[in-house]
Design a protein around this motif. Sequence first.
Motif, PDB file in Angstrom:
ATOM      1  N   MET A  85      71.826  48.448  11.509  1.00 33.90           N
ATOM      2  CA  MET A  85      72.367  47.354  10.712  1.00 33.90           C
ATOM      3  C   MET A  85      71.252  46.461  10.175  1.00 33.90           C
ATOM      4  SD  MET A  85      75.898  46.215  12.616  1.00 33.90           S
ATOM      5  CE  MET A  85      76.239  45.058  11.282  1.00 33.90           C
ATOM      6  N   THR A  86      70.228  46.249  10.979  1.00 37.90           N
ATOM      7  CA  THR A  86      69.077  45.467  10.510  1.00 37.90           C
ATOM      8  C   THR A  86      68.421  46.166   9.325  1.00 37.90           C
ATOM      9  OG1 THR A  86      68.672  44.587  12.733  1.00 37.90           O
ATOM     10  CG2 THR A  86      66.858  44.482  11.162  1.00 37.90           C
ATOM     11  N   GLY A  87      68.281  47.492   9.433  1.00 41.80           N
ATOM     12  CA  GLY A  87      67.706  48.258   8.335  1.00 41.80           C
ATOM     13  C   GLY A  87      68.550  48.191   7.085  1.00 41.80           C
ATOM     14  N   PHE A  88      69.883  48.252   7.232  1.00 42.60           N
ATOM     15  CA  PHE A  88      70.757  48.178   6.061  1.00 42.60           C
ATOM     16  C   PHE A  88      70.659  46.818   5.384  1.00 42.60           C
ATOM     17  CE2 PHE A  88      74.838  47.358   3.962  1.00 42.60           C
ATOM     18  CZ  PHE A  88      74.875  48.450   3.098  1.00 42.60           C
ATOM     19  N   LEU A  89      70.597  45.762   6.190  1.00 43.41           N
ATOM     20  CA  LEU A  89      70.434  44.421   5.609  1.00 43.41           C
ATOM     21  C   LEU A  89      69.115  44.330   4.838  1.00 43.41           C
ATOM     22  CD1 LEU A  89      71.683  42.149   8.543  1.00 43.41           C
ATOM     23  CD2 LEU A  89      72.891  42.739   6.441  1.00 43.41           C
ATOM     24  N   ALA A  90      68.068  44.944   5.401  1.00 38.95           N
ATOM     25  CA  ALA A  90      66.770  44.942   4.723  1.00 38.95           C
ATOM     26  C   ALA A  90      66.830  45.705   3.413  1.00 38.95           C
ATOM     27  CB  ALA A  90      65.692  45.537   5.630  1.00 38.95           C
ATOM     28  N   LEU A  91      67.681  46.749   3.352  1.00 40.26           N
ATOM     29  CA  LEU A  91      67.840  47.523   2.116  1.00 40.26           C
ATOM     30  C   LEU A  91      68.457  46.699   0.993  1.00 40.26           C
ATOM     31  CD1 LEU A  91      69.038  51.128   3.082  1.00 40.26           C
ATOM     32  CD2 LEU A  91      66.995  50.494   1.788  1.00 40.26           C
ATOM     33  N   LEU A  97      64.437  40.467  -3.233  1.00 35.13           N
ATOM     34  CA  LEU A  97      63.172  39.725  -3.295  1.00 35.13           C
ATOM     35  C   LEU A  97      62.197  40.411  -4.249  1.00 35.13           C
ATOM     36  CD1 LEU A  97      62.678  38.872   0.490  1.00 35.13           C
ATOM     37  CD2 LEU A  97      63.134  37.228  -1.360  1.00 35.13           C
ATOM     38  N   ASP A  98      62.161  41.735  -4.188  1.00 38.41           N
ATOM     39  CA  ASP A  98      61.301  42.507  -5.079  1.00 38.41           C
ATOM     40  C   ASP A  98      61.644  42.217  -6.537  1.00 38.41           C
ATOM     41  OD1 ASP A  98      59.748  44.388  -6.389  1.00 38.41           O
ATOM     42  OD2 ASP A  98      60.245  46.024  -5.026  1.00 38.41           O
ATOM     43  N   GLY A 180      61.366  49.100  -2.046  1.00 42.48           N
ATOM     44  CA  GLY A 180      62.512  49.093  -1.152  1.00 42.48           C
ATOM     45  C   GLY A 180      62.752  50.435  -0.480  1.00 42.48           C
ATOM     46  N   LEU A 181      62.236  51.502  -1.086  1.00 39.71           N
ATOM     47  CA  LEU A 181      62.387  52.821  -0.475  1.00 39.71           C
ATOM     48  C   LEU A 181      61.685  52.905   0.877  1.00 39.71           C
ATOM     49  CD1 LEU A 181      61.845  55.068  -3.628  1.00 39.71           C
ATOM     50  CD2 LEU A 181      63.993  54.787  -2.367  1.00 39.71           C
ATOM     51  N   PHE A 182      60.660  52.077   1.078  1.00 41.35           N
ATOM     52  CA  PHE A 182      59.939  52.104   2.347  1.00 41.35           C
ATOM     53  C   PHE A 182      60.803  51.614   3.509  1.00 41.35           C
ATOM     54  CE2 PHE A 182      56.285  52.077  -0.589  1.00 41.35           C
ATOM     55  CZ  PHE A 182      55.571  53.147  -0.070  1.00 41.35           C
ATOM     56  N   VAL A 183      61.864  50.866   3.204  1.00 42.21           N
ATOM     57  CA  VAL A 183      62.772  50.415   4.259  1.00 42.21           C
ATOM     58  C   VAL A 183      63.436  51.614   4.938  1.00 42.21           C
ATOM     59  CG1 VAL A 183      64.792  48.998   4.780  1.00 42.21           C
ATOM     60  CG2 VAL A 183      63.162  48.232   3.061  1.00 42.21           C
ATOM     61  N   LEU A 184      63.536  52.724   4.204  1.00 42.41           N
ATOM     62  CA  LEU A 184      64.130  53.933   4.786  1.00 42.41           C
ATOM     63  C   LEU A 184      63.346  54.429   5.993  1.00 42.41           C
ATOM     64  CD1 LEU A 184      65.055  55.876   1.521  1.00 42.41           C
ATOM     65  CD2 LEU A 184      66.567  54.556   3.008  1.00 42.41           C
ATOM     66  N   VAL A 185      62.076  54.035   6.073  1.00 41.09           N
ATOM     67  CA  VAL A 185      61.267  54.401   7.241  1.00 41.09           C
ATOM     68  C   VAL A 185      61.874  53.806   8.515  1.00 41.09           C
ATOM     69  CG1 VAL A 185      58.989  54.177   8.304  1.00 41.09           C
ATOM     70  CG2 VAL A 185      59.183  54.626   5.857  1.00 41.09           C
TER      71      VAL A 185
END
Length: 225
Positions: A85-91, A97-98, A180-185
Amino acid sequence: MNNLNIRALRSSLLGTATMAALLFIPAGTLDYWQAWLFMAVFVVATTAITVYLAMKDPKLLERRMRAGPTAEKEPAQKIIMFFAMTGFLALLIFPALDHRFAWSPVPTYLSFAGDALIAVGFFLVFIVLKVNTYGASTIQIAEDQVVISTGPYALVRHPMYCGALPLLIGIPLALDSWWGLFVLVLVVPAIMWRLLDEEKFLQKNLEGYADYCQKVRYHLVPFIW
């Protein structure tokens, strides 16, 4: 309108409002067409699935509405869902922001491609839900549950997570962010951890699942893993 449908509607409205806040507040503007289009695709897709389940499989809708770390019974899954869920929020937040600071804008056609990937992802998830009435949002065993091995389950053990991959890839692109693709990491390892832990649980608690795993080799992506 019955109580389940009222709860589903309330959850949908709250989710939409929360998503709008997570996008437009970090973006610092409402002049963000990529976010508006993304929300339209996301809301239309989730609403269509919710309406279908309300009409055709209300028990599954009930199972799908119990989600998140607090809904999980297994300790490991509580931790996994927190990271997921933290990762999804970051997505959502990081691409907004970007966009605000123009760190890594994407071409317009790629934003549209991202929305197309999101639509494809939801369609794949819908196919899975049509096949598997036991597809709850939490790791659990229903009283009458049996192993599902037909349709997409004949290709991979976790087709719903497989369908979520194009959706997750599409989000940062749709929201105008390469970085934002790096959040997938962060998100993809959480998915892999979740499904491996889920397999252990099902092999232990669901009759026939161990045999199913012997027949279906791939966990997430056909012919890869």
